[in-house]
Scaffold this active site. Structure first.
Site, mmCIF file in Angstrom:
data_model
loop_
_atom_site.group_PDB
_atom_site.id
_atom_site.type_symbol
_atom_site.label_atom_id
_atom_site.label_comp_id
_atom_site.label_asym_id
_atom_site.label_seq_id
_atom_site.Cartn_x
_atom_site.Cartn_y
_atom_site.Cartn_z
ATOM 1 N N GLU A 290 -4.365 4.184 -8.158
ATOM 2 C CA GLU A 290 -5.626 4.787 -7.693
ATOM 3 C C GLU A 290 -5.723 6.221 -8.195
ATOM 4 O O GLU A 290 -4.866 7.063 -7.887
ATOM 5 C CB GLU A 290 -5.739 4.776 -6.155
ATOM 6 C CG GLU A 290 -7.096 5.381 -5.783
ATOM 7 C CD GLU A 290 -7.358 5.572 -4.303
ATOM 8 O OE1 GLU A 290 -6.628 5.032 -3.458
ATOM 9 O OE2 GLU A 290 -8.330 6.304 -4.006
ATOM 10 N N LYS B 97 -7.256 9.599 -7.734
ATOM 11 C CA LYS B 97 -7.930 10.324 -6.655
ATOM 12 C C LYS B 97 -8.911 11.335 -7.236
ATOM 13 O O LYS B 97 -8.516 12.245 -7.977
ATOM 14 C CB LYS B 97 -6.889 11.042 -5.787
ATOM 15 C CG LYS B 97 -6.140 10.109 -4.845
ATOM 16 C CD LYS B 97 -7.071 9.552 -3.772
ATOM 17 C CE LYS B 97 -6.359 8.717 -2.731
ATOM 18 N NZ LYS B 97 -7.291 7.897 -1.927
ATOM 19 N N HIS C 251 0.821 -1.211 0.000
ATOM 20 C CA HIS C 251 0.000 0.000 0.000
ATOM 21 C C HIS C 251 0.859 1.268 0.000
ATOM 22 O O HIS C 251 1.659 1.473 0.927
ATOM 23 C CB HIS C 251 -0.895 -0.019 1.243
ATOM 24 C CG HIS C 251 -1.918 1.059 1.279
ATOM 25 N ND1 HIS C 251 -2.166 1.814 2.387
ATOM 26 C CD2 HIS C 251 -2.774 1.503 0.319
ATOM 27 C CE1 HIS C 251 -3.133 2.673 2.127
ATOM 28 N NE2 HIS C 251 -3.524 2.509 0.882
ATOM 29 N N ARG C 252 0.716 2.072 -1.028
ATOM 30 C CA ARG C 252 1.533 3.291 -1.236
ATOM 31 C C ARG C 252 3.028 2.941 -1.226
ATOM 32 O O ARG C 252 3.859 3.718 -0.740
ATOM 33 C CB ARG C 252 1.220 4.363 -0.183
ATOM 34 C CG ARG C 252 -0.277 4.695 -0.075
ATOM 35 C CD ARG C 252 -0.567 5.816 0.902
ATOM 36 N NE ARG C 252 -1.943 5.735 1.403
ATOM 37 C CZ ARG C 252 -2.438 6.451 2.402
ATOM 38 N NH1 ARG C 252 -1.666 7.350 3.004
ATOM 39 N NH2 ARG C 252 -3.678 6.303 2.805
ATOM 40 N N ASP D 179 -0.088 -2.169 4.367
ATOM 41 C CA ASP D 179 1.056 -1.304 4.691
ATOM 42 C C ASP D 179 2.265 -2.145 5.107
ATOM 43 O O ASP D 179 3.378 -1.638 5.184
ATOM 44 C CB ASP D 179 0.700 -0.378 5.864
ATOM 45 C CG ASP D 179 -0.412 0.610 5.526
ATOM 46 O OD1 ASP D 179 -0.498 1.040 4.365
ATOM 47 O OD2 ASP D 179 -1.187 0.951 6.441
ATOM 48 N N ASP E 246 -1.158 6.450 -5.382
ATOM 49 C CA ASP E 246 -2.243 7.431 -5.530
ATOM 50 C C ASP E 246 -1.826 8.523 -6.502
ATOM 51 O O ASP E 246 -0.715 9.054 -6.394
ATOM 52 C CB ASP E 246 -2.537 8.076 -4.167
ATOM 53 C CG ASP E 246 -2.935 7.039 -3.141
ATOM 54 O OD1 ASP E 246 -4.003 6.435 -3.307
ATOM 55 O OD2 ASP E 246 -2.166 6.825 -2.173
ATOM 56 N N HIS F 289 -1.068 11.059 -1.910
ATOM 57 C CA HIS F 289 -2.342 10.579 -1.363
ATOM 58 C C HIS F 289 -3.274 11.721 -1.007
ATOM 59 O O HIS F 289 -4.427 11.756 -1.420
ATOM 60 C CB HIS F 289 -2.111 9.701 -0.133
ATOM 61 C CG HIS F 289 -3.386 9.257 0.494
ATOM 62 N ND1 HIS F 289 -4.031 9.981 1.475
ATOM 63 C CD2 HIS F 289 -4.185 8.197 0.236
ATOM 64 C CE1 HIS F 289 -5.154 9.371 1.799
ATOM 65 N NE2 HIS F 289 -5.275 8.285 1.076
ATOM 66 N N GLU G 146 0.568 -0.288 -4.616
ATOM 67 C CA GLU G 146 -0.574 0.594 -4.819
ATOM 68 C C GLU G 146 -0.054 2.013 -4.743
ATOM 69 O O GLU G 146 0.839 2.315 -3.929
ATOM 70 C CB GLU G 146 -1.612 0.335 -3.718
ATOM 71 C CG GLU G 146 -2.942 1.033 -3.920
ATOM 72 C CD GLU G 146 -3.089 2.356 -3.218
ATOM 73 O OE1 GLU G 146 -4.143 2.998 -3.369
ATOM 74 O OE2 GLU G 146 -2.145 2.800 -2.508
HETATM 75 O O1 G3P Z 1 -6.498 1.072 -2.553
HETATM 76 C C1 G3P Z 1 -6.902 1.035 -1.253
HETATM 77 C C2 G3P Z 1 -6.651 2.284 -0.468
HETATM 78 O O2 G3P Z 1 -5.496 2.890 -0.937
HETATM 79 C C3 G3P Z 1 -7.770 3.258 -0.514
HETATM 80 O O3 G3P Z 1 -7.705 4.204 0.495
HETATM 81 O O4 G3P Z 1 -7.226 6.385 1.474
HETATM 82 O O5 G3P Z 1 -5.462 4.673 1.463
HETATM 83 O O6 G3P Z 1 -6.114 5.802 -0.634
HETATM 84 P P1 G3P Z 1 -6.567 5.320 0.686
HETATM 85 CA CA CA Z 2 -4.858 4.681 -2.262
#
Ligand code: G3P
Ligand code: CA
Length: 297
Positions: free
Chosen positions: A158, A160, A30-31, A284, A59, A72, A57
């Site tokens: 992702e 945004k 994640h990120r 994470d 953003d 993000h 992942e």
């Molecule tokens: O892709 C899942 C997650 O990244 C979505 O929420 O706020 O962490 O971007 P957020």
């Molecule tokens: Ca995200």
């Protein structure tokens, strides 16, 4: 059909999921490996890859001059030194800064100073390694995808955008530029575009049917199968603590992929890692999930 054709047909159909040689869910950092490096940076992606995650992942947002960058938050203040470098530009909205200005920022020192996951204090991130994060730049999407390609990694991109029924001009530009970049780099089979904005996904289904896409939701829609079919997406990306076994089974039987987020606690990672309906787990802590799956480096 000979074996080669069968393998190729399966690959074309399944895209993302066949990219992993491993059994079990895809491990999506994640990120980037966010517990071990500053989020949404190339350093975080490289670390996730070195750990042997399947992908990362990230953003995406658009700058004032229409460039796509990884960030993000709507503002630059949490993960960069924008407030100290540009003290008169509060609230430091990404959309108020040009790419040239954003490239002046340090997107790594906050991680070293704050140690948000306590991994520097515990020694999981060595102090020497942490020092290298200082001065880390905010990447463009182009840089992020170039690295993804070099590493033969996967990227869950992702976009945004506030959820809406009608596609906003900004969301259209964000989507068009992302699609153009993916096609230019030939990364259609290495990405999954996700968004909380159904308008983006509906649009994507018409302009980029070949690119896998997933709807991000906090709470699952009441009629998930018909809703996802109408949107034209391949996957649902729900918040992990709101999914039920019934939902997972229903979606999986209807042919949808499922990527759950953001699973961090060892007990949750353990539980979901053996659920055959789940395509991928966004975490994470990819190092924890990889250890559970027996894929630790
Ligand atoms: O892709 C899942 C997650 O990244 C979505 O929420 O706020 O962490 O971007 P957020
Ligand atoms: Ca995200």
């Amino acid at each position: 059909m000979n074996l080669g054709l069968i393998v190729m047909a399966t690959w074309l159909f399944a895209g993302w999921t066949n990219a992993s040689e491993n059994s079990g869910p895809l491990v999506i950092a994640h990120r980037g490996a966010r517990s071990l490096a500053p989020e949404n940076t190339l350093a975080a992606a490289k670390l996730a890859w070195r750990l042997r995650a399947d992908g990362w992942e990230l953003d995406v947002r658009m700058t004032k001059d229409g460039e796509l960058i990884l960030m993000h938050d709507e503002t630059l203040s949490r993960t960069t030194n924008a407030p100290s470098l540009f003290p008169n530009r509060s609230p430091w909205l990404v959309s108020d800064f040009t790419l040239a200005e954003i490239k002046m920022l340090d997107a790594g020192s906050w991680f070293v100073g704050q140690d948000p996951y306590g991994t520097i204090a515990t020694g999981e991130v060595l102090a020497d390694e942490a020092l290298h994060f200082r001065g880390e730049k905010v990447p463009t999407l182009n840089e992020a995808l170039t690295l993804t390609k070099e590493l033969s990694f996967l990227a869950n991109i992702e976009l945004k955008s506030r959820p809406s029924f009608v596609l906003s001009p900004q969301a259209k530009t964000l989507t068009d530029r992302t699609v153009a970049l993916i096609r230019e780099m030939g990364l259609e089979k290495s990405v999954l575009i996700s968004s909380f904005d159904p308008a983006i996904l509906r649009y994507l289904a018409t302009v980029a049917p070949e690119i896998p896409k997933g709807l991000l939701v906090s709470s699952p829609p009441p009629e998930p199968v018909s809703y996802l079919q109408a949107l034209g997406v391949n996957a649902l990306n729900p918040r992990y603590d709101l999914v039920t076994e019934n939902l997972l089974q229903t979606l999986s039987m209807a042919g949808f992929q499922i990527y759950i987020w953001t699973v961090n606690e060892p007990t949750d990672l353990q539980r979901f890692s053996s659920d055959s309906h789940i395509t991928g787990i966004i975490t994470d802590w990819p190092q924890r999930l990889l250890a559970i799956l027996g894929r630790k480096k």
